[in-house]
Enzyme design. Structure first.
Site, PDB file in Angstrom:
ATOM      1  N   THR A  10      -9.034   5.695  -2.158  1.00  0.00           N
ATOM      2  CA  THR A  10     -10.381   5.164  -2.405  1.00  0.00           C
ATOM      3  C   THR A  10     -11.433   6.262  -2.277  1.00  0.00           C
ATOM      4  O   THR A  10     -12.511   6.140  -2.856  1.00  0.00           O
ATOM      5  CB  THR A  10     -10.726   4.018  -1.435  1.00  0.00           C
ATOM      6  N   LYS A  43      -0.134  14.242   0.972  1.00  0.00           N
ATOM      7  CA  LYS A  43      -1.507  14.451   0.493  1.00  0.00           C
ATOM      8  C   LYS A  43      -1.782  15.933   0.222  1.00  0.00           C
ATOM      9  O   LYS A  43      -2.781  16.275  -0.388  1.00  0.00           O
ATOM     10  CB  LYS A  43      -2.506  13.879   1.497  1.00  0.00           C
ATOM     11  N   LYS A  54      -9.314  13.520   4.169  1.00  0.00           N
ATOM     12  CA  LYS A  54      -8.403  12.372   4.247  1.00  0.00           C
ATOM     13  C   LYS A  54      -7.438  12.639   5.383  1.00  0.00           C
ATOM     14  O   LYS A  54      -7.359  13.761   5.887  1.00  0.00           O
ATOM     15  CB  LYS A  54      -7.650  12.144   2.929  1.00  0.00           C
ATOM     16  N   ARG A  55      -6.717  11.616   5.812  1.00  0.00           N
ATOM     17  CA  ARG A  55      -5.799  11.847   6.924  1.00  0.00           C
ATOM     18  C   ARG A  55      -4.786  12.924   6.539  1.00  0.00           C
ATOM     19  O   ARG A  55      -4.413  13.060   5.367  1.00  0.00           O
ATOM     20  CB  ARG A  55      -5.099  10.555   7.353  1.00  0.00           C
ATOM     21  N   LYS A  71     -15.159   7.169  -4.298  1.00  0.00           N
ATOM     22  CA  LYS A  71     -16.456   7.462  -3.664  1.00  0.00           C
ATOM     23  C   LYS A  71     -17.008   8.793  -4.162  1.00  0.00           C
ATOM     24  O   LYS A  71     -18.212   8.913  -4.445  1.00  0.00           O
ATOM     25  CB  LYS A  71     -16.292   7.490  -2.144  1.00  0.00           C
ATOM     26  N   HIS A 114       0.804  -1.225   0.000  1.00  0.00           N
ATOM     27  CA  HIS A 114       0.000   0.000   0.000  1.00  0.00           C
ATOM     28  C   HIS A 114       0.837   1.275   0.000  1.00  0.00           C
ATOM     29  O   HIS A 114       0.282   2.352   0.220  1.00  0.00           O
ATOM     30  CB  HIS A 114      -0.918   0.018   1.230  1.00  0.00           C
TER      31      HIS A 114
END
Length: 969
Positions: free
Chosen positions: A811, A705, A699-700, A815, A439
């Protein structure tokens, strides 16, 4: 209705209660005639006889009547048995009343919402247990191959609406609760999100369980039952603060404790050689892992699989009564505390040696208990004559990232030490049984453990790992040959499981002593400005530089000898070496895995490597969380089959320009936005306009990110607005509500600085009367699955803007697209495939590409990077104090300089900034044309058909696990 008071009534006799309860329960479960009809409803096909033949966990036939009745209703006047094909509201209400009286942990005098939730959940659980028992028995009878999914995280979210939706009983439960004085929606929100995960890793695992059950695959999940989760996030003036989660405060109505299913788990001790020549692990610290089962129902099927969670304890004999009576209360309870704390929280901080030990204990507990359970089930199914060679034909073990890596040496230990197999036999079985999902591509995120620590905590496993490493070394030498010692040394350095450890004696001659591989002095840049990140994904702090490293660099007159590099166990290398399959989770990620992360392994074993692009369950992530849009999709496609066959979503493409569909589509989006408007007001106090574009990044919090890029883009937008007069401002900018959500790991300092910065910017902008509704910024505290189910259907633009090549898949992007949200992002992770499926014109692309990143970092290190003036302008604006008195020097400093710890803009925020803000201008332009924007939205939903977890699970089942669906008779 907030509460339903109980009224006094004469209690029925014992026999009357029993007969009435049996009548109600038979009505709830369906009559024997229903068994002849193959119905998808999980409450069908069960009659009174099935209750007598099930194990004790099935519901008991006792009366639902109590000495004090619930709110008067017609149900009590005529509790007739409903149709055998489908339980009606009367029988469901009777079941709820029974549980309200006999099984919920609440006082009997009122039927308030929390009690109503528990009673309703346990009513649903009755059906799930019956279906789960049937699924278990049928799989045992057929003795089919089963998959076992091991993960440190399962981020389930609330279960009630999902369960009754899968059972097709939403309407019946809504009616039953209405008769009892409550609204289903109000009851459902009483449920706490299960705090068993944090990010995409856990959410993916939960989607997989839903798909496994829905597709009728024989499979189980294994995880840990965390008492306090990761943490509950609170947002204060100081930024993020963490407090313990309280999800188990009132208990968990879904779980079934299996006190008869427990296994010993050992730590420390010694390895001794027995008289039979076999090695044995003795002494040390012993605990017990106890099973808690959570049933996972499939959609429109009776198949109900199991998520088995482990909790840790010690026998009562371990309580030191003498010490307690002597006043040494802490000492008396020490053994229990040491056992229980293993499952206190998800990813405990690991800066201390105690924290590192606790994390390793967590990982081993998951692996040991799960493997013992899997082997016990295999033995039970095999009967008196166990053929151990059949394990790979009956068992598939999937490791979700490197956390469950210890299941490899643990399976070897069980087979050799407990079952008497030889090394060769155990090795051949293990490497055909386990598979590994990678991952991450971050070098610092490929999990490593101190060999010294592991030797102390798990001495037998180190023995086995050393033997596996020796096997690997032998294979590498056999394949590479010894003619080119430099090449051989390079391969060994990259591929060995044991890092900075001498070669096994049998192979020492192939590398000259002075050329033995040692750890490089070069390190990947760290992910924070002050300290390396401790992420929820893995333990990396054992690689930290000493605290005084900078001082030594600046004090060159003291030439101390180089310290010996630490000996480490590389868990990812162990996974790759021992697994029969290794997969990435998006096409671009899988290519990076093969070409960069595990290139030498790929060259050795190309047949092992696969891609399995992630997916999400369309049940939870559109059918149940976005019911209005789901009805529109069903109407225009003409069938509900898209919920199980998402390829049918593609049919929406032919209606993308239809004005009637566009009008309905926009109305559904606005209704979802109104829900979020009310939610944000309640949770944050901020009032936002539903007429603004909803721009969401949830998101975290992590530097790669790039929430920092997003908020700096907002700062740039705000600065430009302030420089304009009101008319120009209104004409130039589309109104936006910019929503953030996500948790920063408790010890990840830079991530917490980003949270603080976002909230400071929000406080300034949201109170600026000149800006008004043109721009709002909101940070949603304690983001979780339930919040996502509210935000995602309302989203119009979603940001997936990680540095290219650093996100494995993602993911949430799937969504958002599935719910008709347009994405802005880089060519990273699953973004690449989403853009291909939805169409390039329906995705806002910006930024450097993955193949350019290394060159751009090199350019930066050489001092050749020239920042865009707009980027410099924004940093100066931040430092001007406009967002309050906080000091942002460390945060802004991480974007400056050409090299150094926490410097040099490792994640290329400055490089991508001009491309990002220019792309945002294109977003504004597109949104002003609502017909065009709605078309883009529809085409995103139509193009999301590939990203169902059903497709992903079919691929795992066929290509890796070799399992087949089974349907209950």
């Amino acid at each position: 209705m907030a509460t339903s008071q109980l009224s006094a009534t004469a209690p029925p006799s014992g026999n009357e209660r029993l007969l009435r309860r049996r009548k109600d329960l038979c009505g709830l479960l369906g009559s024997g005639a229903a068994e002849e009809k193959k119905s998808a409803l999980s409450l069908r096909n069960w009659n009174a006889r099935s209750l007598r033949t099930r194990r004790p966990l099935t519901v008991r036939s006792v009366s639902s009547e109590s000495q004090q009745r619930l709110k008067d209703s017609p149900l009590e006047e005529d509790p007739s048995i409903p149709s055998p094909l489908k339980p009606d509201a009367a029988s469901i209400a009777s079941s709820i009343k029974y549980h309200a009286e006999f099984t919920v942990p609440f006082s009997p005098d009122k039927f308030e919402l929390p009690k109503a939730f528990f009673a309703t959940a346990q009513s649903v659980r009755d059906a799930l247990i019956i279906n789960g028992n049937a699924t278990y028995d049928y799989c045992e009878k057929l003795n089919v191959k089963q998959a076992y999914y091991l993960s440190m995280e399962f981020l389930q979210g609330r279960a009630l609406l999902n369960a009754i939706g899968n059972l097709e009983l939403t309407g019946a439960y809504a009616e039953a609760l209405s008769k009892l004085g409550h609204d289903l929606e109000n009851v459902a929100v009483q449920e706490a999100d299960a705090a068993l995960g944090n990010g995409g890793l856990g959410r993916l695992a939960s989607c997989f369980l839903d798909s496994l059950a829905t597709l009728n695959y024989p499979a189980w999940g294994y995880g840990l039952r965390y008492r306090y989760g990761l943490f509950k996030q609170q947002i204060t003036k100081e930024g993020q603060e963490e407090v313990a989660e309280s999800w188990l405060k009132m208990g968990n109505p879904w779980e079934v404790v299996r006190n008869d299913v427990s296994y010993p788990v050992k730590f420390y001790g010694n390895v001794v050689l027995g008289s039979d020549g076999k090695r044995r692990w003795i002494g040390g610290e012993d605990i017990r892992a106890v099973a808690f089962d959570v049933p996972i129902p499939g959609y429109k099927t009776r198949t109900t699989i199991n998520l088995r969670l482990w909790s840790t304890k010690v026998p009562s004999e371990e309580f030191d009564l003498s010490a307690f009576n002597a006043g040494e209360h802490t000492k008396a309870n020490e053994a229990l505390l040491n056992a229980e704390k293993i499952c206190y929280i998800l990813y405990p901080g690991d800066e201390s040696i105690e924290g590192k030990i606790l994390r390793l204990k967590q990982q081993y507990t998951l692996c040991s208990a799960s493997l013992q359970d899997i082997i016990a089930r295999f033995e039970k199914r095999s009967g008196k004559h166990v053929n151990w060679e059949e394990i790979p034909e009956k068992v598939a073990v999937q490791m979700n990232d490197t956390h469950p890596t210890l299941c490899i040496p643990e399976l070897m230990r069980i087979l050799m030490d407990l079952k008497g197999l030889s090394w060769k036999e155990a090795w051949n079985i293990t490497k055909r049984t386990v598979a590994y999902t990678n991952h991450t591509v971050l070098p610092e995120a490929l999990e490593k453990w101190s060999l010294e620590l592991m030797q102390k905590l798990l001495p037998r496993h180190v023995d086995i790992i050393e033997m596996i490493d020796e096997e690997l070394v032998g294979t590498i030498i056999a394949e590479c040959g010894t003619k080119d010692p430099v090449l051989l040394e390079k391969k060994l350095k990259e591929m060995r499981i044991l890092e900075n450890v001498d070669l096994p004696p049998a192979f020492a001659e192939f590398i000259r002593p002075e050329e033995e591989p040692v750890a490089s002095s070069e390190k990947e840049p760290e992910t924070t400005a002050e300290e390396p990140e401790t992420t929820e994904e893995l333990n990396i702090n054992l690689e930290d530089e000493p605290d005084d490293v900078q001082g030594r660099e600046n004090d060159e007159e003291f030439l101390e000898p180089e310290p010996e590099p630490p000996m480490m166990v590389r868990m990812a290398n162990l996974c790759v070496a021992c697994s029969h399959a290794v997969n990435g989770v998006a096409e671009i990620h899988s290519e990076i895995v093969k070409k960069e992360v595990f290139h030498e392994f790929f060259m050795l074993w190309p047949e092992k490597f696969q891609n399995k692009t992630n997916g999400v369950t369309p049940r939870r992530w559109i059918r149940f969380c976005n019911q209005e849009l789901s009805k529109i999709i069903t109407k225009w496609i003409g069938t509900e089959d898209w919920i199980l066959h998402t390829d049918k979503l593609a049919e929406l493409r032919k209606f993308a320009d239809n004005e009637d569909l566009q009008t309905q589509w926009r109305a559904a989006k606005r209704n979802n936005k109104m829900k979020v408007v009310r939610f944000l007001k309640e949770k944050t106090g901020y009032a936002v306009s539903p007429d603004a574009m909803f721009d969401i990044q949830v998101k975290r919090i992590h530097e790669y990110k790039r929430q920092l890029l997003n908020i700096l883009g907002i700062v740039y937008r705000y600065k430009k607005m302030k420089a304009m007069d009101p008319a120009e401002r209104t004409a130039k900018f589309v109104p936006r509500v910019c929503i953030f959500g996500g948790k920063a790991f408790a010890t990840y300092v830079q991530a917490k600085r980003i949270v603080k910065f976002i909230t400071d910017v929000a406080a300034t902008i949201n109170h600026d009367p000149e800006i008004g509704d043109l721009l709002k910024v909101v940070f949603v505290p304690d983001y979780n699955v339930s919040v996502a189910e509210l935000l995602i259907p309302a989203s119009e633009l979603s940001q997936h803007i990680s540095t290219a090549g650093m996100e494995a898949s993602g993911t949430s992007n799937m969504k958002f697209a599935m719910n008709g949200c347009v994405l802005i992002g880089t060519l990273d992770g699953a973004n690449v495939e989403i853009r291909q499926e939805v169409g390039e014109d329906n995705f806002f692309l910006f930024g450097a590409q993955a193949h350019e990143i290394a060159g751009l970092r090199k350019e930066r290190a050489e001092g050749k990077f020239v920042p865009d003036p707009r980027f410099e302008e924004v940093k100066a604006f931040v430092r001007s104090g406009v967002f309050g008195p906080s000091n942002y020097d460390e945060l802004m400093g991480s974007l400056e300089g050409n090299e150094g710890f926490g410097r040099a803009d490792y994640f290329l925020v400055g490089k991508d900034f001009p491309s990002y803000i220019e792309c945002q201008e294109q977003v504004d332009k597109a949104y002003q044309d609502q017909k065009r924007w709605t078309r883009m939205s529809i085409l995103n939903t139509a193009g999301s058909c590939k990203f169902s977890s059903d497709r992903t699970i079919h691929e795992y089942a066929k290509d890796i696990w070799n399992i087949s669906p089974i349907e209950l008779p």
